[in-house]
Scaffold this active site. Sequence first.
Site, mmCIF file in Angstrom:
data_model
loop_
_atom_site.group_PDB
_atom_site.id
_atom_site.type_symbol
_atom_site.label_atom_id
_atom_site.label_comp_id
_atom_site.label_asym_id
_atom_site.label_seq_id
_atom_site.Cartn_x
_atom_site.Cartn_y
_atom_site.Cartn_z
ATOM 1 N N ASP A 160 15.230 5.209 -40.725
ATOM 2 C CA ASP A 160 13.841 5.571 -40.451
ATOM 3 C C ASP A 160 12.983 4.314 -40.376
ATOM 4 O OD1 ASP A 160 11.613 7.102 -40.042
ATOM 5 O OD2 ASP A 160 11.503 7.933 -42.062
ATOM 6 N N HIS A 233 13.055 13.134 -30.461
ATOM 7 C CA HIS A 233 11.965 12.780 -31.369
ATOM 8 C C HIS A 233 11.422 11.387 -31.073
ATOM 9 C CE1 HIS A 233 9.696 12.411 -35.097
ATOM 10 N NE2 HIS A 233 10.349 11.296 -35.374
#
Length: 322
Positions: A160, A233
């Site tokens: 992330d 995403h």
Amino acid sequence: MANSTGDHPWQRVPIEPQSVDAPLSRAAVFLVVTVADTPEALATARDVISSISDLVKTVGFRDLNAHLSCNIGVGAQFWSRLTEVAPPVELHPFAEVHGAVHTAVATPGDLLFHIRAERGDFCFEFERQLLDLLGDAITVQDEVTGFRYFDARDLLGFVDGTANPTGGDMADAAIVGAEDPAHAGGSYVVVQKYLHDLSTWNRLPVPSQEGVIGRTKVENIELDDVEHGQKAHKTLTTITDDQGVEHDILRDNMPFGRPGQGEFGTYFIGYSRRLWVIEKMLERMFVGDPVGSHDRILDFSTAVTGTTFFVPTRGFLEGLSG
């Protein structure tokens, strides 16, 4: 940077941003509170946040290598109670985003305390002393303890924050500049707590997971954008303006969880020079691009909070005591 001049004490202090650009830490606490609507509560809140640097030193001196820091964000509705200074030009309450299937909800918050350190005990001790000082002047709306998970992965198993800007690009993405001179050095920040349905996610084949995220799971290699059909995403959260210029934000997301309670999540926190960039990201995720084609990560991750703040300069905070 040279000192500013003006009628307010904070304007006579060098424009020094808070620790927006601090590197990803091993531990963090995200604390969102509301301040009671009394003069006494407001006075307490002002005293505490104007001297927050002293509290960081008090706790942090035990181990300077722990790199304890705390950023303070001020909510739109609390801004006018806290100061007579006009608010930042883009600051407004978090606007809920309603898609056909999923909603980015709005939740209360007057102040955000983003506490970071290389040791979890430092975050704990800082928060404990902070809440002792604030006392009954505040009500805790949300409290999340985050941790570094392996090589900066979320609980979905993917790295992330790979696209975070670095160096000079970081300031351009996250720090307000000459477009709002009264608040130069500050930063907009949006926080959302996402809860994951890990059992359903983990039943999804890895290639399908990679299609949702837009990166390979093990190597963290970015996949090509699809020309037709559902966007990943990483594509939906890439924002360009009408001139084709791409605008980044600075993410400091952290995983959190309580396996005994079946709670697994990601705490999203995005710092930005331009609030509209994060708002556009959320619109593309929840409404879809094209409309009706929402971010498939939302089928496994539910946003249960959503609040917007502005992180002013250190000088602004210190000036509140005056």
